[in-house]
Scaffold this motif. Structure first.
Motif, PDB file in Angstrom:
ATOM      1  N   TRP A 107      39.351  24.030  43.010  1.00  0.00           N
ATOM      2  CA  TRP A 107      40.720  24.405  43.285  1.00  0.00           C
ATOM      3  C   TRP A 107      40.868  25.592  42.028  1.00  0.00           C
ATOM      4  CZ3 TRP A 107      45.499  24.761  40.872  1.00  0.00           C
ATOM      5  CH2 TRP A 107      46.772  25.132  41.459  1.00  0.00           C
ATOM      6  N   SER A 108      40.762  25.219  40.787  1.00  0.00           N
ATOM      7  CA  SER A 108      41.174  26.266  39.775  1.00  0.00           C
ATOM      8  C   SER A 108      39.950  27.394  39.977  1.00  0.00           C
ATOM      9  CB  SER A 108      40.981  25.471  38.554  1.00  0.00           C
ATOM     10  OG  SER A 108      39.592  25.231  37.821  1.00  0.00           O
ATOM     11  N   LEU A 109      38.675  27.386  40.074  1.00  0.00           N
ATOM     12  CA  LEU A 109      37.939  28.309  40.276  1.00  0.00           C
ATOM     13  C   LEU A 109      38.305  29.338  41.294  1.00  0.00           C
ATOM     14  CD1 LEU A 109      34.477  26.542  39.974  1.00  0.00           C
ATOM     15  CD2 LEU A 109      35.277  27.890  38.270  1.00  0.00           C
ATOM     16  N   ARG A 110      39.045  28.975  42.437  1.00  0.00           N
ATOM     17  CA  ARG A 110      39.368  29.711  43.503  1.00  0.00           C
ATOM     18  C   ARG A 110      40.858  30.120  43.237  1.00  0.00           C
ATOM     19  NH1 ARG A 110      36.285  26.082  48.156  1.00  0.00           N
ATOM     20  NH2 ARG A 110      34.183  26.707  47.660  1.00  0.00           N
ATOM     21  N   LEU A 111      41.348  29.712  42.457  1.00  0.00           N
ATOM     22  CA  LEU A 111      42.918  29.680  42.434  1.00  0.00           C
ATOM     23  C   LEU A 111      43.346  31.503  42.233  1.00  0.00           C
ATOM     24  CD1 LEU A 111      46.035  28.691  42.292  1.00  0.00           C
ATOM     25  CD2 LEU A 111      45.511  28.330  39.801  1.00  0.00           C
ATOM     26  N   MET A 156      35.719  32.389  45.528  1.00  0.00           N
ATOM     27  CA  MET A 156      35.618  33.135  44.168  1.00  0.00           C
ATOM     28  C   MET A 156      34.897  34.430  44.416  1.00  0.00           C
ATOM     29  SD  MET A 156      34.521  31.244  40.863  1.00  0.00           S
ATOM     30  CE  MET A 156      32.903  30.622  41.241  1.00  0.00           C
ATOM     31  N   LEU A 157      35.605  35.382  44.857  1.00  0.00           N
ATOM     32  CA  LEU A 157      35.135  36.773  45.415  1.00  0.00           C
ATOM     33  C   LEU A 157      36.166  37.699  44.712  1.00  0.00           C
ATOM     34  CD1 LEU A 157      34.338  35.744  48.816  1.00  0.00           C
ATOM     35  CD2 LEU A 157      32.852  35.931  46.939  1.00  0.00           C
ATOM     36  N   LEU A 158      35.862  39.036  44.658  1.00  0.00           N
ATOM     37  CA  LEU A 158      36.661  40.101  44.009  1.00  0.00           C
ATOM     38  C   LEU A 158      37.820  41.065  45.035  1.00  0.00           C
ATOM     39  CD1 LEU A 158      33.727  41.411  41.621  1.00  0.00           C
ATOM     40  CD2 LEU A 158      35.568  39.749  41.135  1.00  0.00           C
ATOM     41  N   GLU A 159      37.180  40.823  46.338  1.00  0.00           N
ATOM     42  CA  GLU A 159      38.095  42.081  46.842  1.00  0.00           C
ATOM     43  C   GLU A 159      39.731  41.659  46.921  1.00  0.00           C
ATOM     44  OE1 GLU A 159      34.680  43.245  47.543  1.00  0.00           O
ATOM     45  OE2 GLU A 159      35.009  41.154  47.567  1.00  0.00           O
ATOM     46  N   VAL A 208      30.728  33.537  35.605  1.00  0.00           N
ATOM     47  CA  VAL A 208      31.834  32.515  35.044  1.00  0.00           C
ATOM     48  C   VAL A 208      31.079  31.547  34.100  1.00  0.00           C
ATOM     49  CG1 VAL A 208      33.316  30.790  35.627  1.00  0.00           C
ATOM     50  CG2 VAL A 208      33.422  32.694  37.105  1.00  0.00           C
ATOM     51  N   SER A 209      29.996  31.015  34.556  1.00  0.00           N
ATOM     52  CA  SER A 209      29.128  30.145  33.629  1.00  0.00           C
ATOM     53  C   SER A 209      28.786  30.952  32.422  1.00  0.00           C
ATOM     54  CB  SER A 209      28.196  29.478  34.360  1.00  0.00           C
ATOM     55  OG  SER A 209      28.369  28.533  35.301  1.00  0.00           O
ATOM     56  N   LEU A 210      28.276  31.813  32.402  1.00  0.00           N
ATOM     57  CA  LEU A 210      28.091  32.821  31.060  1.00  0.00           C
ATOM     58  C   LEU A 210      29.244  32.906  30.216  1.00  0.00           C
ATOM     59  CD1 LEU A 210      25.647  35.359  32.653  1.00  0.00           C
ATOM     60  CD2 LEU A 210      24.961  33.340  30.956  1.00  0.00           C
ATOM     61  N   TYR A 211      30.314  33.161  30.689  1.00  0.00           N
ATOM     62  CA  TYR A 211      31.703  33.327  29.879  1.00  0.00           C
ATOM     63  C   TYR A 211      32.024  31.993  29.263  1.00  0.00           C
ATOM     64  CZ  TYR A 211      32.626  38.153  31.342  1.00  0.00           C
ATOM     65  OH  TYR A 211      32.654  39.394  31.682  1.00  0.00           O
ATOM     66  N   MET A 212      31.806  30.878  30.236  1.00  0.00           N
ATOM     67  CA  MET A 212      32.293  29.731  29.509  1.00  0.00           C
ATOM     68  C   MET A 212      31.269  29.019  28.537  1.00  0.00           C
ATOM     69  SD  MET A 212      35.157  28.469  31.257  1.00  0.00           S
ATOM     70  CE  MET A 212      35.533  30.435  31.084  1.00  0.00           C
ATOM     71  N   LYS A 213      30.242  29.481  28.679  1.00  0.00           N
ATOM     72  CA  LYS A 213      29.151  29.189  27.537  1.00  0.00           C
ATOM     73  C   LYS A 213      29.143  30.336  26.351  1.00  0.00           C
ATOM     74  CE  LYS A 213      26.091  26.495  30.379  1.00  0.00           C
ATOM     75  NZ  LYS A 213      26.332  25.145  29.626  1.00  0.00           N
ATOM     76  N   ARG A 214      29.940  31.298  26.314  1.00  0.00           N
ATOM     77  CA  ARG A 214      30.207  32.433  25.341  1.00  0.00           C
ATOM     78  C   ARG A 214      28.892  32.860  25.378  1.00  0.00           C
ATOM     79  NH1 ARG A 214      34.146  29.822  26.216  1.00  0.00           N
ATOM     80  NH2 ARG A 214      35.914  29.552  24.894  1.00  0.00           N
ATOM     81  N   VAL A 215      27.992  33.200  26.357  1.00  0.00           N
ATOM     82  CA  VAL A 215      26.701  33.967  26.321  1.00  0.00           C
ATOM     83  C   VAL A 215      27.055  35.496  26.569  1.00  0.00           C
ATOM     84  CG1 VAL A 215      24.416  34.110  27.472  1.00  0.00           C
ATOM     85  CG2 VAL A 215      25.353  32.006  27.053  1.00  0.00           C
ATOM     86  N   GLY A 261      37.169  41.639  36.881  1.00  0.00           N
ATOM     87  CA  GLY A 261      37.052  40.613  37.928  1.00  0.00           C
ATOM     88  C   GLY A 261      36.682  39.512  37.627  1.00  0.00           C
ATOM     89  N   HIS A 262      35.426  39.426  37.100  1.00  0.00           N
ATOM     90  CA  HIS A 262      34.524  38.006  36.586  1.00  0.00           C
ATOM     91  C   HIS A 262      35.355  37.416  35.461  1.00  0.00           C
ATOM     92  CE1 HIS A 262      30.965  40.745  37.712  1.00  0.00           C
ATOM     93  NE2 HIS A 262      31.459  40.201  38.698  1.00  0.00           N
ATOM     94  N   MET A 263      35.978  38.118  34.525  1.00  0.00           N
ATOM     95  CA  MET A 263      36.772  37.679  33.337  1.00  0.00           C
ATOM     96  C   MET A 263      38.072  36.941  33.978  1.00  0.00           C
ATOM     97  SD  MET A 263      36.453  40.667  30.858  1.00  0.00           S
ATOM     98  CE  MET A 263      37.472  39.997  29.474  1.00  0.00           C
ATOM     99  N   ILE A 264      38.579  37.538  34.903  1.00  0.00           N
ATOM    100  CA  ILE A 264      39.841  36.835  35.814  1.00  0.00           C
ATOM    101  C   ILE A 264      39.353  35.643  36.381  1.00  0.00           C
ATOM    102  CG2 ILE A 264      41.552  36.964  37.761  1.00  0.00           C
ATOM    103  CD1 ILE A 264      41.764  40.034  36.999  1.00  0.00           C
ATOM    104  N   MET A 265      38.307  35.579  37.063  1.00  0.00           N
ATOM    105  CA  MET A 265      37.808  34.306  37.577  1.00  0.00           C
ATOM    106  C   MET A 265      37.389  33.396  36.591  1.00  0.00           C
ATOM    107  SD  MET A 265      35.723  35.423  41.153  1.00  0.00           S
ATOM    108  CE  MET A 265      34.578  36.574  40.166  1.00  0.00           C
ATOM    109  N   ALA A 266      36.666  33.827  35.548  1.00  0.00           N
ATOM    110  CA  ALA A 266      36.814  32.893  34.313  1.00  0.00           C
ATOM    111  C   ALA A 266      37.804  32.164  33.776  1.00  0.00           C
ATOM    112  CB  ALA A 266      35.925  33.652  33.155  1.00  0.00           C
ATOM    113  N   LEU A 267      39.155  33.146  33.885  1.00  0.00           N
ATOM    114  CA  LEU A 267      40.215  32.560  33.195  1.00  0.00           C
ATOM    115  C   LEU A 267      40.671  31.251  34.344  1.00  0.00           C
ATOM    116  CD1 LEU A 267      42.925  32.246  31.632  1.00  0.00           C
ATOM    117  CD2 LEU A 267      43.855  34.109  33.447  1.00  0.00           C
ATOM    118  N   GLY A 268      40.548  31.511  35.214  1.00  0.00           N
ATOM    119  CA  GLY A 268      40.696  30.073  36.314  1.00  0.00           C
ATOM    120  C   GLY A 268      39.947  29.055  36.093  1.00  0.00           C
TER     121      GLY A 268
END
Length: 670
Positions: free
Chosen positions: A99-103, A150-153, A48-55, A66-73
């Protein structure tokens, strides 16, 4: 003509609304608690941090949806990615919206409950069975825990259930013009399930199997008449020289820096003369590992016997066993190590950029190249392909990333050390040349300008969207992963008997804790239902083979469809794990478990309607079902402190929850 008044009528299933509200309450209430990193959040949070930093990065754990969906939150919560996900239990700062990370995982987990309700109805069972199935999912402690972080299942199960429900709606409503929209939604959901986790393929194969059976039956019915992906590592490395040579300018990426990349780095700052604990240092130039692209990541491969810092003509490749020096491109300091304790890891040697302070501390800057994945002793060092260990000639220590963050004087970058204990087969000691070019400038000023220039070489080769897409998928499938055992890993057979659990979080000073533990009662009911269906199906088949039809054709078709979906869903999501040689955890079983919770109420309805003829037997079954539901609820309530981490229990209360000796429930005696 338009007729007035215009009237719209609608029907609302209040039971569906009720179970949906309860699902959201169980999954979303106190979502920010605990305000600390929980289990695999330490892993997925890095993505998620990598997506937020555009790395840009390649995820070796699976597909990225799944990681992109969590990055959306995280994006909705205005998370900037500036949080170090370095340990379980680390407190989130007030600037991070937990809250938003886990939403989004929690919302998907909550929506699974009404989806199971609707799915039961599409399997043509009654609303009471649908209520039972949704209640089992609602009160399943393991599904609640997995949904609240913040998990994928929960994302995977949500898309699988949407795909199955959409297909059944397509199949069950042949005269509706809207049915093809359901089919498109089913296909998109299947793709999304695979995009979250590769194990989504199992449910996709189940859906293909069910559709194949329906198509086979349909055949016998005579009445039925260019975009482009941009960016990525290939854009950087395209056109680079393959063989690393003397005079090559390189960036070295640590093999231990997964999933966040980290490059060998130095800068114009020295180690403090004394650390906070009173230990002294060499006060030489800092060498670290930096998780961002930076001009200070560049190093020059130098022949120890020559002064040149440019590539000769023809180039002289560096080979396995050669002794080299590494010169920092921007400061011209030599990579050095010596018998001085590292700043954060005193059992290891300090690594520095050598400065001659004229204090009788001689340079020790020779390193031997050890290509660990070589095929021949004389193999040359190759860009991207070779994994290299750099062995310090004077002390035989090996350059490695310790992974510890330096204090403010080190700008919170990661510590690099020379490890005295050389473990020949440990991939955590490896380094890979990622960016590479042949140096052409001997003078420092010219070389600095050269290092600031972009590395990629424009070439004429054009890649189509599909070529890039397939290349990326292949990279994700084939990227090397280090096999390792985990304290909470388990075997598939242990999942059925619930002999295993996973401690997700433990408060630093109290007995408050969260565990992935299933609801023992509903877990037992689910597996008894699986066994009962198989026995009943065997009896039916034997009797039908003898010409005895116990069920009308419509009921038999419904019973077979139930088995294909529920038993088949359990099989395709469980059996493959028996064949895998990878580290497995209890949460891998949750998709298979959902199919069994769908099976149990439907099988009870079948028994009540078609097997029990006497009213007394039916009443007795109803009483047993009510008692069972009460037991499921009481079991859920009993394990709620381990599901939500509150209230805190005493050591004796926690010990009483250890229903199986194999469960690892932690507690502090007071």
């Amino acid at each position: 003509m338009l007729q007035l008044p215009l009237v719209v009528t609608t029907q609302v299933d209040l039971v569906l609304v009720l179970v949906s509200l309860l699902a959201f309450w169980t999954r979303l209430s106190r979502l920010s608690s605990p305000n600390a990193v929980v289990f695999d959040e330490v892993y997925y949070g890095q993505f998620v941090s990598l997506y937020m930093k555009r790395v840009f990065f390649i995820d070796d754990s699976g597909p990225p949806l799944g990681h992109m969906i969590m990055a959306l939150g995280a994006y909705l919560g205005e998370f900037d990615g500036n949080f170090v996900w370095n340990r379980i239990g680390a407190e989130y700062p007030s600037s991070v919206s937990v809250w938003s990370l886990r939403l989004l995982p929690a919302v998907c987990g909550a929506l699974c409950v009404p989806l199971v309700y609707l799915l039961t109805l599409e399997l043509k069972f009654c609303h009471l069975s649908a209520l039972g199935a949704s209640a089992l999912l609602l009160l399943e402690n393991s599904l609640i825990v997995q949904s609240r972080f913040m998990l994928l299942e929960s994302l995977l199960i949500f898309f699988v259930l949407v795909a199955l429900l959409s297909y059944l709606k397509f199949h069950n409503h042949p005269n509706s013009w809207f049915r093809y929209c359901w089919l498109l939604l089913s296909g998109a959901s299947c793709a999304a399930a695979v995009g979250v986790k590769y194990m989504g393929v199992f449910s996709y194969l189940l859906l293909v199997g069910v559709a194949s059976l329906h198509t086979w039956n349909l055949i016998g019915d005579r009445t039925v008449s260019h975009a482009s992906l941009e960016g990525g590592l290939s854009r950087i490395t395209q056109g680079q020289p393959l063989d690393v040579s003397y005079g090559s300018q390189v960036t070295l990426r640590s093999s231990a820096s997964q999933p966040i990349p980290c490059w060998l780095h130095s800068h114009k700052a020295n180690y403090p003369i004394r650390y906070e604990n009173g230990r002294g240092s060499s006060h030489q130039q800092q060498v670290t590992c930096y998780p961002f692209k930076d001009v200070n990541n560049w190093w020059i491969i130098k022949d120890a016997g020559r002064q040149e810092l440019v590539v000769s003509s023809p180039p002289r490749p560096v080979r396995h066993g050669d002794v080299i020096q590494l010169v920092h491109g921007m400061t011209s300091r030599f990579l050095n190590s010596h018998d001085v304790a590292a700043p954060m890891s005193p059992h290891s040697q300090e690594v520095s950029g050598y400065i001659d302070f004229n204090v009788s501390m001689a340079a020790q800057n020779l390193w031997r190249v050890d290509i660990s994945n070589r095929e021949a002793e004389s193999e040359s060092w190759k860009t991207i392909m070779s994994e290299v260990r750099l062995v310090h000639v004077n002390t035989s220590a090996v350059l490695k990333l310790s992974g510890v963050s330096l204090p403010d004087w080190g700008f919170r970058q990661l510590e690099v050390v020379a490890e005295k204990l050389f473990k020949a087969h440990s991939s955590s000691l490896g380094w890979t040349v990622e960016e590479h070019r042949y140096g052409t400038s001997q003078e420092q000023k010219e070389r600095e300008a050269e290092l600031h220039s972009p590395t990629h070489i424009d070439v004429d080769r054009k890649m189509s969207f599909w070529a890039k897409f397939l290349e990326l998928q292949w990279k994700m499938l084939t990227v090397k992963q280090e096999d390792s055992e985990h304290k909470y890993s388990s075997s598939p057979l242990e999942w059925i008997t619930m002999e295993t659990n996973i401690a997700y979080w433990l408060h630093s000073s109290t007995n408050a804790q969260i565990h992935l533990i299933g609801n023992p009662v509903s877990w037992g009911v689910a597996h008894l239902s699986l066994l009962a269906y198989q026995l009943l199906a065997a009896v039916y088949l034997l009797r039908r083979r003898r010409g005895l039809k116990d069920l009308p054709d419509g009921v038999w078709a419904q019973f077979v469809c139930l088995g294909c979906v529920c038993v088949g869903g359990w099989l395709v999501n469980f059996v493959p794990f028996l064949l895998m040689e990878k580290t497995l955890f209890l949460y891998h079983y949750l998709p298979a478990l959902c199919y069994l919770h769908l099976l149990s109420p439907a099988l009870l309805e079948h028994t009540h309607t078609h097997l029990l003829s006497r009213s007394t037997h039916r009443h007795a079954l109803g009483v047993c079902v009510c008692v069972g539901l009460v037991c499921v609820f009481l079991s859920y309530r009993t394990f709620c402190p381990l599901t939500y981490g509150t209230p805190e229990l005493s050591a004796s209360q926690l010990q009483a929850l250890k229903w199986r000796d194999s469960w690892d429930i932690l507690y502090r005696r007071r």
